[in-house]
Design a protein around this motif. Sequence first.
Motif, PDB file in Angstrom:
ATOM      1  N   ALA A 124      33.854 -86.315   7.167  1.00  5.73           N
ATOM      2  CA  ALA A 124      32.952 -86.880   6.159  1.00  5.73           C
ATOM      3  C   ALA A 124      33.746 -87.523   5.029  1.00  5.73           C
ATOM      4  O   ALA A 124      33.451 -88.650   4.597  1.00  5.73           O
ATOM      5  CB  ALA A 124      32.026 -85.794   5.619  1.00  5.73           C
ATOM      6  N   LEU A 135      27.396 -91.978   1.335  1.00  4.40           N
ATOM      7  CA  LEU A 135      26.784 -90.646   1.375  1.00  4.40           C
ATOM      8  C   LEU A 135      26.265 -90.282  -0.007  1.00  4.40           C
ATOM      9  O   LEU A 135      27.002 -90.310  -1.001  1.00  4.40           O
ATOM     10  CB  LEU A 135      27.826 -89.614   1.829  1.00  4.40           C
ATOM     11  N   GLY A 140      22.485 -90.463   3.990  1.00  2.00           N
ATOM     12  CA  GLY A 140      23.659 -91.299   4.172  1.00  2.00           C
ATOM     13  C   GLY A 140      23.334 -92.499   5.037  1.00  2.00           C
ATOM     14  O   GLY A 140      22.359 -92.507   5.793  1.00  2.00           O
ATOM     15  N   CYS A 166      21.156 -89.421   8.723  1.00  2.08           N
ATOM     16  CA  CYS A 166      22.344 -88.722   8.238  1.00  2.08           C
ATOM     17  C   CYS A 166      22.004 -88.028   6.925  1.00  2.08           C
ATOM     18  O   CYS A 166      21.288 -88.579   6.098  1.00  2.08           O
ATOM     19  CB  CYS A 166      23.492 -89.718   8.030  1.00  2.08           C
ATOM     20  N   PRO A 168      23.924 -84.954   4.039  1.00  3.79           N
ATOM     21  CA  PRO A 168      24.999 -83.997   3.787  1.00  3.79           C
ATOM     22  C   PRO A 168      24.490 -82.576   3.963  1.00  3.79           C
ATOM     23  O   PRO A 168      23.335 -82.274   3.658  1.00  3.79           O
ATOM     24  CB  PRO A 168      25.386 -84.279   2.332  1.00  3.79           C
ATOM     25  N   LEU A 179      28.614 -83.607   7.762  1.00  4.72           N
ATOM     26  CA  LEU A 179      27.534 -84.511   8.160  1.00  4.72           C
ATOM     27  C   LEU A 179      26.549 -83.826   9.092  1.00  4.72           C
ATOM     28  O   LEU A 179      26.934 -83.278  10.125  1.00  4.72           O
ATOM     29  CB  LEU A 179      28.104 -85.751   8.850  1.00  4.72           C
TER      30      LEU A 179
END
Length: 232
Positions: A124, A135, A140, A166, A168, A179
């Motif tokens: 990441a 991100l 993301g 996506c 976090p 990810l």
Amino acid sequence: MVSTAALAETAAALGDPARAGMLAALMDGRALTAGELARVAGVAPTTASGHLARLVEAGLLAVERQGRHRYHRLASPEVARVLEGLMALSGARRPPRTGPRDAALREARTCYDHLAGRVAVGIADAMVARGQLDLAPDGGALTESGAVLLARLGVAVPAAPGRPFCRPCLDWSERRPHLAGALGAALCRRCLELGWVRRVAGSRALSVTPAGRLGLREAFGLDQSAAISAAR
């Protein structure tokens, strides 16, 4: 908006050591029987049945029937994300025990269907630093160079209606994001297909192979040799 009563009910379902142990055992994405989960939690089968019913009622577990068998798995990737966050919070309050097994889990492991641990956080960080991924706290997006990287690695991210592309996920050991979402799952799947990582029997730890060390260095600039030696 979630009511305080619903929040309290979910927290109560998580607040039993036996139930917490069952949930942790399912963090690698497997589906286990009630008997297997009873052994994990160290409780009698009849006691395990009550715990499992509570977790299903709270929406934390889903049940799959195959013939005469009933298998339990985490209800969704969101449940895994919450559990990983709680592990990070509890670890911040009380440092985890150290040892070979813990070192292996810190190095690389599965968090439901995506990669976690030092390797995942490194991926990441590298993608963000190289401008391959934007991100944010709530999600993301790949940049053009990120899409080129995924294509070169053969990473296919299938459409997943209702699932974020996506996002976090706070890593419990690194205390920084790795990810998750459809992208995180696709990266994990491809690393397994390439033989960069292998599952460790009886654990959600992943072993980084020699091919994986080379691939991670070439793709993301990660040098895992020293960390892997320490984990053994």
